[in-house]
Design a protein around this motif. Sequence first.
Motif, PDB file in Angstrom:
ATOM      1  N   VAL A  66     -31.710  52.432  50.079  1.00 60.87           N
ATOM      2  CA  VAL A  66     -31.501  51.257  49.245  1.00 60.87           C
ATOM      3  C   VAL A  66     -30.239  50.553  49.723  1.00 60.87           C
ATOM      4  N   ALA A  67     -30.234  49.238  49.545  1.00 67.48           N
ATOM      5  CA  ALA A  67     -29.075  48.425  49.922  1.00 67.48           C
ATOM      6  C   ALA A  67     -28.646  47.628  48.703  1.00 67.48           C
ATOM      7  N   PRO A  68     -27.840  48.242  47.831  1.00 66.92           N
ATOM      8  CA  PRO A  68     -27.443  47.546  46.604  1.00 66.92           C
ATOM      9  C   PRO A  68     -26.509  46.373  46.888  1.00 66.92           C
ATOM     10  N   GLY A  69     -26.651  45.355  46.049  1.00 65.24           N
ATOM     11  CA  GLY A  69     -25.655  44.300  46.014  1.00 65.24           C
ATOM     12  C   GLY A  69     -24.525  44.707  45.075  1.00 65.24           C
ATOM     13  N   THR A  70     -23.755  43.746  44.616  1.00 64.09           N
ATOM     14  CA  THR A  70     -22.641  44.039  43.715  1.00 64.09           C
ATOM     15  C   THR A  70     -23.165  44.704  42.449  1.00 64.09           C
ATOM     16  N   THR A  71     -22.637  45.896  42.152  1.00 63.82           N
ATOM     17  CA  THR A  71     -23.147  46.714  41.055  1.00 63.82           C
ATOM     18  C   THR A  71     -21.998  47.157  40.163  1.00 63.82           C
ATOM     19  N   ARG A  72     -22.181  47.076  38.875  1.00 67.43           N
ATOM     20  CA  ARG A  72     -21.132  47.435  37.930  1.00 67.43           C
ATOM     21  C   ARG A  72     -20.830  48.937  38.002  1.00 67.43           C
ATOM     22  N   ALA A  79     -37.758  52.477  55.560  1.00 73.37           N
ATOM     23  CA  ALA A  79     -37.476  51.155  54.996  1.00 73.37           C
ATOM     24  C   ALA A  79     -36.066  51.090  54.425  1.00 73.37           C
ATOM     25  N   VAL A  80     -35.506  49.892  54.441  1.00 69.86           N
ATOM     26  CA  VAL A  80     -34.231  49.617  53.784  1.00 69.86           C
ATOM     27  C   VAL A  80     -34.508  48.553  52.732  1.00 69.86           C
ATOM     28  N   VAL A  81     -34.409  48.931  51.472  1.00 73.76           N
ATOM     29  CA  VAL A  81     -34.820  48.065  50.371  1.00 73.76           C
ATOM     30  C   VAL A  81     -33.587  47.426  49.724  1.00 73.76           C
ATOM     31  N   PRO A  82     -33.411  46.114  49.876  1.00 71.76           N
ATOM     32  CA  PRO A  82     -32.300  45.447  49.195  1.00 71.76           C
ATOM     33  C   PRO A  82     -32.545  45.419  47.690  1.00 71.76           C
ATOM     34  N   VAL A  83     -31.535  45.834  46.925  1.00 71.42           N
ATOM     35  CA  VAL A  83     -31.592  45.746  45.464  1.00 71.42           C
ATOM     36  C   VAL A  83     -30.369  44.920  45.091  1.00 71.42           C
ATOM     37  N   ASP A  84     -30.507  43.614  45.257  1.00 71.13           N
ATOM     38  CA  ASP A  84     -29.314  42.763  45.346  1.00 71.13           C
ATOM     39  C   ASP A  84     -29.460  41.404  44.690  1.00 71.13           C
ATOM     40  N   GLY A  85     -30.471  41.246  43.824  1.00 74.12           N
ATOM     41  CA  GLY A  85     -30.647  39.966  43.158  1.00 74.12           C
ATOM     42  C   GLY A  85     -30.993  38.826  44.092  1.00 74.12           C
TER      43      GLY A  85
END
Length: 254
Positions: free
Chosen positions: A186-192, A243-249
């Motif tokens: 997973v490739a998270p974006g800005t996360t709290r 796979a690299v899955v962006p979770v980034d809005g």
Amino acid sequence: MSYELLSGKVVLITGASSGIGAATARVCVREGAAVVLVARREDRLAALAAEIEEGGGRAVFVTADVTVPQEALGAVEFAVSEFGRLDAAFNNAGTGGDRTPLHEMSDATYDGIMDTNVRGVFHCLRAEIAAMLVTGGGTIVNNSSVGGLVAIPAAAPYIASKHAVVGLTRAAADEYARQGIRVNAVAPGTTRSEITADWFGRNPGMEELANSLTPQGRTAEPEEIGAAVAWLLSDRCPFLTGAVVPVDGGFVNQ
């Protein structure tokens, strides 16, 4: 809401004492998994395990520094000793470091980031894959970042480390696909999280800037990353590996 994505599975989670790791543990338990919590902070792990057990879930914990190969191996061996197998793993432990121009970056900063974010993932992958080969397969998710897909200024070691996680993910996925092991990232974006809250506190205006660059216009909650991880760890996507899955809005799709 639960769909029992991980019913009966044993899931090991590193960096489980806070943030995305702790949130993912809660999601996995709601989806039917037993979880093995791994991090360096014993008090945090104990509290999370107690919370999960009190809620009717199954959780055990072990302290480990994944930059030390024997400790990463020990965490996997602990999981196998407790449950007899390891079905899935989320290699989440990582560090960010302060934003510093590359020409001012110290060797110590570079080494610290690379040791945790790359060497730590390598140590965990090696131990997890070996355990999964014994039982006929499994699923692994590595935590990269949008920084593993695009550049972010003044964060060269972090960017390099998260690109390396993508490389490790793809290499392992290719090498073990025919042996029943799927490996994704997973490739998270800005996360709290505590880390981002601290960073935003020291850099006024940065959260607003990050949100303005994200099509959804907000910071992710850690449970939203955990939901993506749980799906990738489940049997619902059997033909998905490497796979690299962006979770980034929508950040990297702009």
